[in-house]
Write a protein that holds these residues in place. Sequence first.
Motif, PDB file in Angstrom:
ATOM      1  N   ASN A   1      10.868   9.328  -9.844  1.00  0.00           N
ATOM      2  CA  ASN A   1      10.914   9.855  -8.422  1.00  0.00           C
ATOM      3  C   ASN A   1      12.210  10.555  -8.278  1.00  0.00           C
ATOM      4  N   LEU A   2      12.140  11.241  -7.138  1.00  0.00           N
ATOM      5  CA  LEU A   2      13.377  11.991  -6.560  1.00  0.00           C
ATOM      6  C   LEU A   2      14.737  11.685  -6.937  1.00  0.00           C
ATOM      7  N   LEU A   3      15.021  10.368  -6.092  1.00  0.00           N
ATOM      8  CA  LEU A   3      16.324   9.764  -6.023  1.00  0.00           C
ATOM      9  C   LEU A   3      16.866   9.157  -7.197  1.00  0.00           C
TER      10      LEU A   3
ATOM     11  N   MET B   1      18.062  18.641 -13.763  1.00  0.00           N
ATOM     12  CA  MET B   1      16.821  18.237 -13.371  1.00  0.00           C
ATOM     13  C   MET B   1      16.016  19.402 -12.713  1.00  0.00           C
ATOM     14  N   ASN B   2      14.762  19.099 -12.548  1.00  0.00           N
ATOM     15  CA  ASN B   2      14.132  20.264 -12.092  1.00  0.00           C
ATOM     16  C   ASN B   2      13.657  19.928 -10.576  1.00  0.00           C
ATOM     17  N   VAL B   3      13.616  21.166  -9.784  1.00  0.00           N
ATOM     18  CA  VAL B   3      13.325  21.091  -8.492  1.00  0.00           C
ATOM     19  C   VAL B   3      11.742  21.506  -8.324  1.00  0.00           C
TER      20      VAL B   3
ATOM     21  N   ILE C   1       9.642  18.174   1.888  1.00  0.00           N
ATOM     22  CA  ILE C   1      10.311  17.398   2.779  1.00  0.00           C
ATOM     23  C   ILE C   1       9.461  15.976   2.687  1.00  0.00           C
ATOM     24  N   ARG C   2      10.393  14.986   2.584  1.00  0.00           N
ATOM     25  CA  ARG C   2       9.804  13.708   2.437  1.00  0.00           C
ATOM     26  C   ARG C   2      10.447  12.577   3.545  1.00  0.00           C
ATOM     27  N   ASP C   3       9.925  11.448   3.876  1.00  0.00           N
ATOM     28  CA  ASP C   3      10.465  10.474   4.750  1.00  0.00           C
ATOM     29  C   ASP C   3      10.798   9.183   3.658  1.00  0.00           C
TER      30      ASP C   3
ATOM     31  N   ARG D   1       5.855  24.407  -8.699  1.00  0.00           N
ATOM     32  CA  ARG D   1       5.340  23.266  -7.955  1.00  0.00           C
ATOM     33  C   ARG D   1       4.676  22.412  -8.592  1.00  0.00           C
ATOM     34  N   ARG D   2       4.884  21.213  -8.496  1.00  0.00           N
ATOM     35  CA  ARG D   2       3.906  20.153  -9.044  1.00  0.00           C
ATOM     36  C   ARG D   2       2.681  19.870  -8.422  1.00  0.00           C
ATOM     37  N   GLU D   3       1.820  19.595  -8.944  1.00  0.00           N
ATOM     38  CA  GLU D   3       0.479  19.601  -8.547  1.00  0.00           C
ATOM     39  C   GLU D   3       0.499  18.349  -7.669  1.00  0.00           C
ATOM     40  N   GLY D   4      -0.494  18.350  -6.520  1.00  0.00           N
ATOM     41  CA  GLY D   4      -0.387  17.445  -5.686  1.00  0.00           C
ATOM     42  C   GLY D   4       0.455  16.937  -4.662  1.00  0.00           C
ATOM     43  N   ASP D   5       1.452  17.782  -4.750  1.00  0.00           N
ATOM     44  CA  ASP D   5       2.683  17.775  -3.715  1.00  0.00           C
ATOM     45  C   ASP D   5       2.511  18.403  -2.419  1.00  0.00           C
ATOM     46  N   PRO D   6       2.115  17.391  -1.296  1.00  0.00           N
ATOM     47  CA  PRO D   6       2.268  18.220   0.205  1.00  0.00           C
ATOM     48  C   PRO D   6       3.338  18.764   0.530  1.00  0.00           C
TER      49      PRO D   6
ATOM     50  N   SER E   1       0.929  -1.287   0.001  1.00  0.00           N
ATOM     51  CA  SER E   1       0.124  -0.177   0.128  1.00  0.00           C
ATOM     52  C   SER E   1       0.923   1.018   0.257  1.00  0.00           C
ATOM     53  N   SER E   2       0.267   2.463   0.390  1.00  0.00           N
ATOM     54  CA  SER E   2       1.073   3.666   0.036  1.00  0.00           C
ATOM     55  C   SER E   2       0.809   4.588   1.169  1.00  0.00           C
ATOM     56  N   ALA E   3       1.731   5.634   1.288  1.00  0.00           N
ATOM     57  CA  ALA E   3       1.345   6.867   2.015  1.00  0.00           C
ATOM     58  C   ALA E   3       0.373   7.764   1.130  1.00  0.00           C
TER      59      ALA E   3
HETATM   60  N1  UFG Z   1      10.747  16.168  -7.060  1.00  0.00           N
HETATM   61  C1  UFG Z   1      11.479  17.006  -7.631  1.00  0.00           C
HETATM   62  N2  UFG Z   1      11.811  16.924  -8.957  1.00  0.00           N
HETATM   63  C2  UFG Z   1      11.908  15.667  -9.551  1.00  0.00           C
HETATM   64  C3  UFG Z   1      11.128  14.649  -8.902  1.00  0.00           C
HETATM   65  C4  UFG Z   1      10.729  14.836  -7.646  1.00  0.00           C
HETATM   66  O1  UFG Z   1      11.647  18.203  -7.194  1.00  0.00           O
HETATM   67  O2  UFG Z   1      12.209  15.421 -10.843  1.00  0.00           O
HETATM   68  C5  UFG Z   1      10.171  16.427  -5.656  1.00  0.00           C
HETATM   69  C6  UFG Z   1       8.738  16.241  -5.568  1.00  0.00           C
HETATM   70  O3  UFG Z   1       8.213  17.296  -5.956  1.00  0.00           O
HETATM   71  C7  UFG Z   1       8.500  16.000  -4.042  1.00  0.00           C
HETATM   72  C8  UFG Z   1       9.800  15.135  -3.906  1.00  0.00           C
HETATM   73  O4  UFG Z   1      10.828  15.604  -4.865  1.00  0.00           O
HETATM   74  O5  UFG Z   1       8.528  16.698  -3.184  1.00  0.00           O
HETATM   75  C9  UFG Z   1       9.396  13.615  -3.921  1.00  0.00           C
HETATM   76  O6  UFG Z   1       8.980  13.157  -4.969  1.00  0.00           O
HETATM   77  P1  UFG Z   1       8.880  11.659  -5.647  1.00  0.00           P
HETATM   78  O7  UFG Z   1       8.155  11.735  -6.824  1.00  0.00           O
HETATM   79  O8  UFG Z   1      10.137  11.122  -5.552  1.00  0.00           O
HETATM   80  O9  UFG Z   1       7.821  11.189  -4.682  1.00  0.00           O
HETATM   81  P2  UFG Z   1       6.212  11.430  -4.063  1.00  0.00           P
HETATM   82  O10 UFG Z   1       6.666  11.953  -2.501  1.00  0.00           O
HETATM   83  O11 UFG Z   1       5.641  12.344  -4.793  1.00  0.00           O
HETATM   84  O12 UFG Z   1       5.661  10.062  -4.077  1.00  0.00           O
HETATM   85  C10 UFG Z   1       6.376   8.988  -3.579  1.00  0.00           C
HETATM   86  C11 UFG Z   1       5.772   7.822  -4.671  1.00  0.00           C
HETATM   87  C12 UFG Z   1       4.375   7.609  -4.315  1.00  0.00           C
HETATM   88  C13 UFG Z   1       4.000   7.261  -3.024  1.00  0.00           C
HETATM   89  C14 UFG Z   1       4.627   8.546  -2.266  1.00  0.00           C
HETATM   90  C15 UFG Z   1       4.389   8.311  -0.740  1.00  0.00           C
HETATM   91  O13 UFG Z   1       6.094   7.967  -6.042  1.00  0.00           O
HETATM   92  O14 UFG Z   1       3.909   6.287  -5.168  1.00  0.00           O
HETATM   93  O15 UFG Z   1       6.067   8.559  -2.431  1.00  0.00           O
HETATM   94  O16 UFG Z   1       5.126   9.251  -0.003  1.00  0.00           O
HETATM   95  F1  UFG Z   1       2.782   7.217  -2.844  1.00  0.00           F
END
Ligand code: UFG
Length: 326
Positions: free
Chosen positions: A192-194, A208-210, A223-225, A284-289, A119-121
């Motif tokens: 994904n970011l990493l 890349m884009n931030v 901020i992410r975990d 900002r990317r849509e839907g990013d908390p 499942s997922s956050a």
């Molecule tokens: N980000 C960037 N540039 C990029 C990609 C990501 O700045 O090129 C930022 C995003 O805006 C976000 C952060 O990096 O702030 C992390 O983004 P990810 O896309 O790596 O991850 P998300 O937090 O959006 O989502 C991931 C998984 C989902 C899952 C979620 C749970 O992709 O499937 O984590 O927290 F549901």
Amino acid sequence: MNIMVIGGAGYIGSHIVYELIDSGHSVTILDNFSTGMRENVDERARLIEGDMQDLALLKRLFDGSTSDPFDSVFHFAALKAAGESMQEPEKYTSANTVATLNLLNMMMEHDIKNFVFSSSAATYGDPEYLPIDEKHPLKPVNYYGYTKLAIEQALEWYSRLRNLRYAALRYFNAAGYDIHGRITGKERNPANLLPIVMEVAAGIRPKMNVFGNDYPTRDGTCIRDYIHVNDLATAHVKAMEYLESEKRDLVLNLATGKGYTVLEVISESEKVSGRRVAYDITSRREGDPAELVAVSALAKTTIDWKAQHSGLSELVESMWNIYKQK
Ligand code: UFG
């Protein structure tokens, strides 16, 4: 135990297969290689190339004619791009919801009663408080998150009505590569970011884009975990063993309780790789908390799990070990 891992050639699934086999279990992988990679398949596993949506194939695999009966099914074969799910919901309905419900029915028909579900956050949606615990309201803000929640709800019903035992494991931001270096296939077209940061460090992409630096966080970026896949893997094995021994369901956050900003991740990656990571700040990317951080206290008390390899430097190092190889 005898386990079927659907999506066992994928990024997360392949790490779980290694952990299961290291822990003494027998594994059959079912994968259609749409995103999975052959080089990530543990040679000790039995591999079936096929699609979980092929119900005749599932039936053959579950009816005991080709192997011993399965004790548990692990399911990783899903789509996971939250943004895409808002543009193409039908695709997510078929791949994530319909396919999983058919799988559950097929399991019930063959009396396979243990299920470990990715499942997922994303089931929580925008945080109402931090850190997020399992009691936090479930209000997904993208369709991907809804597909995961829909399955969690079906699992709850099947538990009551059909005596299914399940673990729904809500991952936060999965990252890292096998600390023993056994998994070397890089994700294709990562979103994904990493992996994106790693591709820039390795020269696979120039820049890349931030996405936004005007969030209410310490440096303005989200901020992410981040949780290491090897930590996810140990949690899955412990969760399965708990289902078997305790005969009770589990719904758990898998996270570290510590969050990092996008710029902190980039800076740590520059330090570990010794390379510069070029980026532009964009909108900002849509839907990013702004912030997603969770507690895994329940995982500690139920399955005695806590993250061991998810410190940012260890996590980034395990990825750079793979990405620095051309
Ligand atoms: N980000 C960037 N540039 C990029 C990609 C990501 O700045 O090129 C930022 C995003 O805006 C976000 C952060 O990096 O702030 C992390 O983004 P990810 O896309 O790596 O991850 P998300 O937090 O959006 O989502 C991931 C998984 C989902 C899952 C979620 C749970 O992709 O499937 O984590 O927290 F549901």
